[in-house]
Design a protein around this motif. Structure first.
Motif, short mmCIF file in Angstrom:
data_model
loop_
_atom_site.label_atom_id
_atom_site.label_comp_id
_atom_site.label_asym_id
_atom_site.label_seq_id
_atom_site.Cartn_x
_atom_site.Cartn_y
_atom_site.Cartn_z
N PRO A 38 -4.95 4.32 1.51
CA PRO A 38 -3.83 4.35 0.57
C PRO A 38 -4.19 4.96 -0.79
O PRO A 38 -5.33 4.83 -1.25
CB PRO A 38 -3.43 2.88 0.42
CG PRO A 38 -4.52 2.08 1.00
CD PRO A 38 -5.35 2.96 1.87
N LYS B 261 0.84 -1.20 0.00
CA LYS B 261 0.00 0.00 0.00
C LYS B 261 0.88 1.25 0.00
O LYS B 261 1.91 1.30 0.67
CB LYS B 261 -0.89 0.02 1.24
CG LYS B 261 -1.77 -1.22 1.38
CD LYS B 261 -2.53 -1.19 2.69
CE LYS B 261 -3.30 -2.47 2.92
NZ LYS B 261 -4.05 -2.42 4.19
N TYR C 148 0.08 10.92 7.62
CA TYR C 148 -0.12 10.18 6.37
C TYR C 148 -1.61 9.94 6.12
O TYR C 148 -2.43 9.94 7.04
CB TYR C 148 0.60 8.82 6.43
CG TYR C 148 2.09 8.99 6.45
CD1 TYR C 148 2.81 9.10 5.27
CD2 TYR C 148 2.78 9.07 7.65
CE1 TYR C 148 4.18 9.28 5.28
CE2 TYR C 148 4.15 9.25 7.67
CZ TYR C 148 4.84 9.35 6.49
OH TYR C 148 6.20 9.53 6.51
N ASP C 149 -1.94 9.73 4.86
CA ASP C 149 -3.31 9.40 4.47
C ASP C 149 -3.83 8.22 5.29
O ASP C 149 -3.07 7.32 5.64
CB ASP C 149 -3.38 9.01 2.99
CG ASP C 149 -3.00 10.15 2.07
OD1 ASP C 149 -3.08 11.32 2.48
OD2 ASP C 149 -2.63 9.85 0.92
N TYR D 18 0.95 5.30 0.89
CA TYR D 18 0.30 6.37 1.65
C TYR D 18 1.05 7.68 1.42
O TYR D 18 2.26 7.75 1.64
CB TYR D 18 0.32 6.06 3.15
CG TYR D 18 -0.45 4.84 3.55
CD1 TYR D 18 -1.81 4.91 3.86
CD2 TYR D 18 0.16 3.59 3.63
CE1 TYR D 18 -2.52 3.79 4.24
CE2 TYR D 18 -0.54 2.45 4.01
CZ TYR D 18 -1.88 2.57 4.31
OH TYR D 18 -2.59 1.45 4.69
#
Length: 130
Positions: A78, A64, A74-75, A66
């Motif tokens: 993903p 994934k 971070y997001d 991010y």
């Protein structure tokens, strides 16, 4: 006449240390170190993920990506996700990542039966006009 050329930076390991591996446990997601394309002045990076599956594996490995603006937040979801193929052992996958200020990679098994080994490297670049 100006010529645009690609300047490659040194390879850097972002999952594992000293060419070593991390071992995944259950379905717990493990994360790479931050890749900072802003401060380094890079336009993109070539990412390589290597997976060493257990003998007769049951679980696959999810990869994934991010994104982040600052390398610390971070997001939650993903940017993209893909699944490795346990029938290819060992497996190496390459990706080009551009247009993110910072990113990290999440690695996760699809089940709790195995303990696969994973490592990852980046080699970033920028462009120059000569």
């Amino acid at each position: 006449m100006a010529i645009i050329s690609k300047n490659w930076f040194s390879q850097s390991q972002i999952i594992g240390i000293g060419d070593g591996w991390i071992t995944l446990s259950g379905t717990t997601e493990s994360f790479s170190s931050d890749v900072d394309l802003v401060t380094s002045g890079c336009d993109g990076t070539h990412l390589i993920i290597e997976i060493d599956y257990d003998g007769t594996p049951t679980d696959d490995v999810k990869i994934k990506l991010y994104g982040s603006h600052d390398g610390s937040d971070y997001d939650d979801t993903p940017v993209w996700e893909m699944q490795g193929d346990k029938s290819m052992d060992p497996q190496q996958l390459s990706f080009i990542i551009k247009d993110l200020a910072h990113f990290r990679i999440g690695i996760q098994q699809t089940g709790s039966t195995d303990s696969h080994n994973v490592r990852a490297y980046v080699r970033s670049w920028n462009y120059s006009i000569v």
